[in-house]
Design a protein around this motif. Structure first.
Motif: not given
Lengths: 242, 84
Positions: A133, A140-141, A144, A166, B43-44, B47-48, B60, B63, B66-67, B70, B73
Protein backbone atom coordinates in the motif's frame (compact mmCIF):
# COMPACT_ATOMS: atom_id res chain seq x y z
CA UNK A 1 -4.32 54.72 -38.41
CA UNK A 2 -4.15 51.27 -36.85
CA UNK A 3 -7.39 49.41 -36.30
CA UNK A 4 -8.71 49.62 -32.75
CA UNK A 5 -9.73 46.23 -31.38
CA UNK A 6 -13.52 45.90 -31.32
CA UNK A 7 -14.76 43.55 -28.62
CA UNK A 8 -18.13 43.12 -30.30
CA UNK A 9 -16.51 41.17 -33.07
CA UNK A 10 -16.42 37.39 -32.96
CA UNK A 11 -14.00 36.24 -30.27
CA UNK A 12 -11.25 33.83 -31.08
CA UNK A 13 -12.21 30.25 -30.68
CA UNK A 14 -10.02 27.30 -30.31
CA UNK A 15 -8.58 26.62 -33.73
CA UNK A 16 -10.15 23.55 -35.30
CA UNK A 17 -7.83 20.62 -35.55
CA UNK A 18 -8.35 18.87 -38.82
CA UNK A 19 -6.88 15.50 -39.65
CA UNK A 20 -5.20 16.65 -42.80
CA UNK A 21 -1.61 16.94 -43.81
CA UNK A 22 0.12 19.59 -41.68
CA UNK A 23 0.58 21.99 -44.58
CA UNK A 24 -3.12 21.84 -45.44
CA UNK A 25 -4.14 22.29 -41.78
CA UNK A 26 -1.90 25.28 -41.40
CA UNK A 27 -3.12 26.74 -44.67
CA UNK A 28 -6.76 26.31 -43.68
CA UNK A 29 -6.04 27.91 -40.32
CA UNK A 30 -4.20 30.75 -42.05
CA UNK A 31 -7.17 31.38 -44.36
CA UNK A 32 -9.53 31.14 -41.41
CA UNK A 33 -7.42 33.56 -39.42
CA UNK A 34 -7.39 35.98 -42.29
CA UNK A 35 -11.08 35.83 -43.08
CA UNK A 36 -12.93 35.16 -39.80
CA UNK A 37 -10.68 36.33 -36.98
CA UNK A 38 -10.45 39.96 -36.01
CA UNK A 39 -7.28 41.80 -36.92
CA UNK A 40 -6.30 42.05 -33.25
CA UNK A 41 -5.94 38.30 -32.85
CA UNK A 42 -3.61 36.20 -34.91
CA UNK A 43 -3.32 32.49 -34.64
CA UNK A 44 0.01 31.41 -33.18
CA UNK A 45 1.06 29.53 -36.32
CA UNK A 46 0.93 32.84 -38.19
CA UNK A 47 3.83 34.35 -36.29
CA UNK A 48 5.67 31.43 -34.72
CA UNK A 49 7.96 29.20 -36.74
CA UNK A 50 8.26 26.81 -33.77
CA UNK A 51 4.50 26.28 -33.64
CA UNK A 52 4.24 25.96 -37.42
CA UNK A 53 6.66 23.05 -37.22
CA UNK A 54 4.89 21.45 -34.24
CA UNK A 55 1.69 19.47 -34.67
CA UNK A 56 -0.90 19.81 -31.90
CA UNK A 57 -0.12 17.41 -29.08
CA UNK A 58 -2.52 14.47 -28.90
CA UNK A 59 -0.93 12.49 -26.09
CA UNK A 60 -2.07 13.14 -22.52
CA UNK A 61 1.40 12.48 -21.11
CA UNK A 62 3.61 14.65 -23.29
CA UNK A 63 6.27 16.61 -21.48
CA UNK A 64 6.50 19.00 -24.44
CA UNK A 65 2.93 19.55 -25.60
CA UNK A 66 2.41 22.21 -28.27
CA UNK A 67 -1.18 23.38 -28.70
CA UNK A 68 -2.51 20.68 -26.35
CA UNK A 69 -6.02 19.52 -27.07
CA UNK A 70 -8.78 20.03 -24.52
CA UNK A 71 -6.32 21.37 -21.98
CA UNK A 72 -6.90 24.54 -20.03
CA UNK A 73 -6.25 26.02 -16.62
CA UNK A 74 -8.45 27.71 -14.07
CA UNK A 75 -7.40 31.34 -14.60
CA UNK A 76 -7.43 31.10 -18.39
CA UNK A 77 -9.17 34.00 -20.08
CA UNK A 78 -11.80 33.52 -22.80
CA UNK A 79 -9.55 34.80 -25.57
CA UNK A 80 -6.39 33.19 -24.26
CA UNK A 81 -4.91 30.23 -26.11
CA UNK A 82 -2.60 27.63 -24.58
CA UNK A 83 0.40 27.56 -26.89
CA UNK A 84 2.66 25.17 -24.98
CA UNK A 85 2.41 22.93 -21.94
CA UNK A 86 5.69 21.85 -20.38
CA UNK A 87 6.43 19.20 -17.81
CA UNK A 88 9.71 17.76 -16.57
CA UNK A 89 11.41 15.48 -19.06
CA UNK A 90 10.39 11.84 -18.46
CA UNK A 91 14.03 10.84 -17.99
CA UNK A 92 14.01 12.74 -14.69
CA UNK A 93 11.43 10.27 -13.38
CA UNK A 94 13.71 7.26 -13.85
CA UNK A 95 14.91 7.58 -10.26
CA UNK A 96 11.34 7.17 -8.98
CA UNK A 97 10.91 4.08 -11.15
CA UNK A 98 14.10 2.60 -9.72
CA UNK A 99 13.04 3.44 -6.17
CA UNK A 100 9.69 1.74 -6.81
CA UNK A 101 11.42 -1.39 -8.10
CA UNK A 102 13.67 -1.39 -5.04
CA UNK A 103 10.70 -1.00 -2.70
CA UNK A 104 8.90 -3.88 -4.39
CA UNK A 105 11.96 -6.13 -4.06
CA UNK A 106 12.55 -5.32 -0.39
CA UNK A 107 10.00 -7.83 1.01
CA UNK A 108 11.84 -10.58 -0.87
CA UNK A 109 15.08 -9.46 0.74
CA UNK A 110 13.44 -9.35 4.16
CA UNK A 111 12.12 -12.87 3.74
CA UNK A 112 15.62 -14.12 2.93
CA UNK A 113 17.12 -12.61 6.07
CA UNK A 114 13.98 -13.53 8.05
CA UNK A 115 13.73 -10.04 9.45
CA UNK A 116 10.09 -10.40 10.47
CA UNK A 117 10.16 -14.10 11.28
CA UNK A 118 9.33 -13.33 14.94
CA UNK A 119 5.87 -12.08 13.88
CA UNK A 120 2.93 -14.49 13.63
CA UNK A 121 2.10 -15.50 10.07
CA UNK A 122 -1.01 -13.36 9.79
CA UNK A 123 0.92 -10.26 10.92
CA UNK A 124 3.62 -10.94 8.37
CA UNK A 125 0.92 -10.95 5.70
CA UNK A 126 -0.50 -7.73 7.16
CA UNK A 127 2.95 -6.11 7.09
CA UNK A 128 3.34 -7.10 3.44
CA UNK A 129 -0.07 -5.64 2.62
CA UNK A 130 0.80 -2.39 4.34
CA UNK A 131 4.15 -2.24 2.53
CA UNK A 132 2.50 -2.71 -0.88
CA UNK A 133 0.00 0.00 0.00
CA UNK A 134 2.87 2.36 0.81
CA UNK A 135 4.50 1.56 -2.53
CA UNK A 136 1.21 2.30 -4.34
CA UNK A 137 0.95 5.59 -2.48
CA UNK A 138 4.52 6.50 -3.42
CA UNK A 139 3.90 5.73 -7.11
CA UNK A 140 0.64 7.70 -7.14
CA UNK A 141 2.21 10.68 -5.42
CA UNK A 142 5.21 10.67 -7.81
CA UNK A 143 2.91 10.53 -10.83
CA UNK A 144 0.66 13.33 -9.57
CA UNK A 145 3.68 15.46 -8.84
CA UNK A 146 5.02 14.98 -12.39
CA UNK A 147 1.67 15.33 -14.18
CA UNK A 148 0.39 18.46 -12.49
CA UNK A 149 3.65 20.35 -11.92
CA UNK A 150 3.81 22.12 -15.23
CA UNK A 151 4.55 25.33 -16.99
CA UNK A 152 2.08 26.85 -19.39
CA UNK A 153 2.84 29.35 -22.11
CA UNK A 154 -0.16 31.07 -23.60
CA UNK A 155 -0.32 33.81 -26.19
CA UNK A 156 -0.67 36.31 -23.33
CA UNK A 157 1.14 34.93 -20.29
CA UNK A 158 3.56 32.46 -18.82
CA UNK A 159 2.24 30.44 -15.90
CA UNK A 160 4.20 28.24 -13.52
CA UNK A 161 2.16 25.66 -11.61
CA UNK A 162 3.95 24.14 -8.61
CA UNK A 163 2.50 21.59 -6.24
CA UNK A 164 5.49 21.18 -3.94
CA UNK A 165 3.82 18.84 -1.48
CA UNK A 166 0.43 17.50 -0.50
CA UNK A 167 -0.72 20.80 0.91
CA UNK A 168 1.45 23.43 -0.76
CA UNK A 169 0.41 25.02 -4.06
CA UNK A 170 2.16 27.87 -5.81
CA UNK A 171 0.89 29.34 -9.07
CA UNK A 172 2.78 32.24 -10.61
CA UNK A 173 1.74 34.08 -13.75
CA UNK A 174 3.30 36.91 -15.67
CA UNK A 175 2.16 38.70 -18.78
CA UNK A 176 4.46 38.37 -21.74
CA UNK A 177 4.73 42.18 -21.74
CA UNK A 178 6.61 41.93 -18.44
CA UNK A 179 9.14 39.37 -19.61
CA UNK A 180 12.55 40.98 -19.69
CA UNK A 181 15.06 38.19 -20.07
CA UNK A 182 14.98 34.54 -21.14
CA UNK A 183 17.83 32.15 -20.41
CA UNK A 184 18.09 28.45 -21.23
CA UNK A 185 20.60 26.38 -19.26
CA UNK A 186 21.53 22.90 -20.42
CA UNK A 187 24.40 21.37 -18.45
CA UNK A 188 25.72 17.84 -18.24
CA UNK A 189 25.89 14.80 -20.47
CA UNK A 190 22.40 13.49 -19.69
CA UNK A 191 20.75 16.86 -20.32
CA UNK A 192 22.64 17.31 -23.58
CA UNK A 193 21.87 13.79 -24.72
CA UNK A 194 18.15 14.00 -24.01
CA UNK A 195 17.82 17.71 -24.83
CA UNK A 196 16.31 19.09 -21.68
CA UNK A 197 17.32 21.91 -19.38
CA UNK A 198 16.18 24.76 -17.22
CA UNK A 199 14.61 27.87 -18.69
CA UNK A 200 14.83 30.99 -16.56
CA UNK A 201 12.57 33.93 -17.28
CA UNK A 202 13.18 37.30 -15.67
CA UNK A 203 10.08 39.42 -15.38
CA UNK A 204 8.98 42.78 -14.10
CA UNK A 205 6.03 41.12 -12.36
CA UNK A 206 5.63 40.28 -8.67
CA UNK A 207 7.43 37.01 -9.26
CA UNK A 208 10.71 38.25 -10.65
CA UNK A 209 12.00 34.94 -11.92
CA UNK A 210 10.29 31.90 -13.37
CA UNK A 211 12.12 28.63 -13.65
CA UNK A 212 10.95 25.86 -15.91
CA UNK A 213 13.06 23.04 -14.53
CA UNK A 214 14.14 20.09 -16.68
CA UNK A 215 11.93 21.19 -19.56
CA UNK A 216 12.36 19.39 -22.91
CA UNK A 217 13.73 21.26 -25.93
CA UNK A 218 14.82 24.42 -24.09
CA UNK A 219 16.08 26.00 -27.32
CA UNK A 220 12.64 25.64 -28.93
CA UNK A 221 10.96 27.07 -25.84
CA UNK A 222 13.31 30.06 -25.84
CA UNK A 223 12.69 30.66 -29.55
CA UNK A 224 8.94 30.40 -29.03
CA UNK A 225 9.02 32.88 -26.16
CA UNK A 226 11.02 35.33 -28.27
CA UNK A 227 8.48 34.97 -31.08
CA UNK A 228 5.63 35.59 -28.63
CA UNK A 229 7.41 38.66 -27.27
CA UNK A 230 7.87 39.99 -30.80
CA UNK A 231 4.18 39.48 -31.48
CA UNK A 232 3.34 41.38 -28.29
CA UNK A 233 5.51 44.25 -29.50
CA UNK A 234 3.82 44.16 -32.89
CA UNK A 235 0.41 44.22 -31.21
CA UNK A 236 1.41 47.31 -29.25
CA UNK A 237 2.76 49.08 -32.32
CA UNK A 238 -0.27 48.23 -34.41
CA UNK A 239 -2.69 49.05 -31.61
CA UNK A 240 -4.00 45.49 -31.42
CA UNK A 241 -3.51 45.25 -27.64
CA UNK A 242 -6.12 43.07 -25.85
CA UNK B 1 4.17 -33.28 41.98
CA UNK B 2 1.40 -30.93 42.87
CA UNK B 3 3.91 -28.11 43.16
CA UNK B 4 5.47 -29.04 39.80
CA UNK B 5 2.03 -29.13 38.25
CA UNK B 6 1.32 -25.80 39.80
CA UNK B 7 4.58 -24.40 38.48
CA UNK B 8 3.87 -25.68 34.94
CA UNK B 9 0.36 -24.20 35.04
CA UNK B 10 1.73 -20.88 36.23
CA UNK B 11 4.37 -20.75 33.46
CA UNK B 12 1.79 -21.53 30.82
CA UNK B 13 -0.51 -18.84 32.18
CA UNK B 14 2.30 -16.27 32.08
CA UNK B 15 3.22 -17.35 28.55
CA UNK B 16 -0.37 -17.05 27.39
CA UNK B 17 -0.66 -13.63 28.98
CA UNK B 18 2.52 -12.46 27.28
CA UNK B 19 1.35 -13.81 23.92
CA UNK B 20 -2.02 -12.14 24.28
CA UNK B 21 -0.35 -8.85 25.22
CA UNK B 22 2.04 -9.11 22.26
CA UNK B 23 -0.86 -9.90 19.92
CA UNK B 24 -2.88 -6.99 21.24
CA UNK B 25 0.04 -4.57 20.92
CA UNK B 26 0.74 -5.71 17.37
CA UNK B 27 -2.91 -5.31 16.43
CA UNK B 28 -3.02 -1.79 17.85
CA UNK B 29 0.17 -0.85 15.98
CA UNK B 30 -1.10 -2.22 12.68
CA UNK B 31 -4.51 -0.59 13.07
CA UNK B 32 -2.83 2.74 13.88
CA UNK B 33 -0.57 2.48 10.84
CA UNK B 34 -3.51 1.59 8.62
CA UNK B 35 -5.47 4.49 10.08
CA UNK B 36 -2.63 6.90 9.33
CA UNK B 37 -2.44 5.63 5.78
CA UNK B 38 -6.20 6.04 5.43
CA UNK B 39 -5.82 9.69 6.42
CA UNK B 40 -3.06 10.05 3.82
CA UNK B 41 -5.30 8.48 1.15
CA UNK B 42 -8.02 11.00 2.01
CA UNK B 43 -5.56 13.89 1.69
CA UNK B 44 -4.53 12.52 -1.73
CA UNK B 45 -8.18 12.71 -2.85
CA UNK B 46 -8.36 16.35 -1.76
CA UNK B 47 -5.05 17.05 -3.46
CA UNK B 48 -6.29 15.54 -6.73
CA UNK B 49 -9.42 17.68 -6.47
CA UNK B 50 -7.34 20.86 -6.15
CA UNK B 51 -4.95 19.81 -8.88
CA UNK B 52 -7.62 18.98 -11.44
CA UNK B 53 -9.29 22.34 -10.85
CA UNK B 54 -5.97 24.06 -11.57
CA UNK B 55 -5.07 22.14 -14.72
CA UNK B 56 -8.01 20.79 -16.72
CA UNK B 57 -7.13 17.83 -18.92
CA UNK B 58 -9.07 14.92 -20.43
CA UNK B 59 -7.17 12.59 -18.09
CA UNK B 60 -8.48 14.25 -14.91
CA UNK B 61 -11.53 11.96 -14.47
CA UNK B 62 -9.25 8.91 -14.65
CA UNK B 63 -6.97 10.37 -11.99
CA UNK B 64 -9.98 11.06 -9.76
CA UNK B 65 -11.07 7.42 -10.13
CA UNK B 66 -7.57 6.21 -9.30
CA UNK B 67 -7.58 8.40 -6.20
CA UNK B 68 -10.91 6.99 -5.00
CA UNK B 69 -9.78 3.44 -5.76
CA UNK B 70 -6.64 4.05 -3.72
CA UNK B 71 -8.75 5.34 -0.84
CA UNK B 72 -11.05 2.28 -1.01
CA UNK B 73 -8.02 0.03 -0.94
CA UNK B 74 -6.71 1.79 2.17
CA UNK B 75 -10.18 1.50 3.77
CA UNK B 76 -10.34 -2.24 3.04
CA UNK B 77 -6.91 -2.79 4.55
CA UNK B 78 -7.91 -0.78 7.63
CA UNK B 79 -11.02 -2.90 8.23
CA UNK B 80 -9.03 -6.05 7.54
CA UNK B 81 -6.55 -5.06 10.23
CA UNK B 82 -9.44 -4.36 12.62
CA UNK B 83 -10.75 -7.91 12.31
CA UNK B 84 -7.27 -9.46 12.19
Amino acid sequence: MPDIFDGSKQSRQSPPVKKTAPAKAQESRRIESETTLPVAQRYVDDYSEVMRQSAPSESLFDAFAPKPKNTSFDSQLDNEFVVLLLRKHPITQIKYVLITIGLLLMPILFSYVKLFAFLPARYQAAALMLWLLLVIGFVLESFLSWFFNCSIITDERVIDVDFESLIYKNISAAKLDNVEDITAVTGGAIRSMFDFGTIKIQTAAATTEFEFEDAPHPAKVTTLLNELLLEEEREKLEGRVN
Amino acid sequence: MNSNFGQILGTQTVDQSMTAFFDGALKIIFVLLAGLYLAFAFVVIRQISVMKKTLLTPFSPVIVMIGYFHFLLALMVFFLFLIL
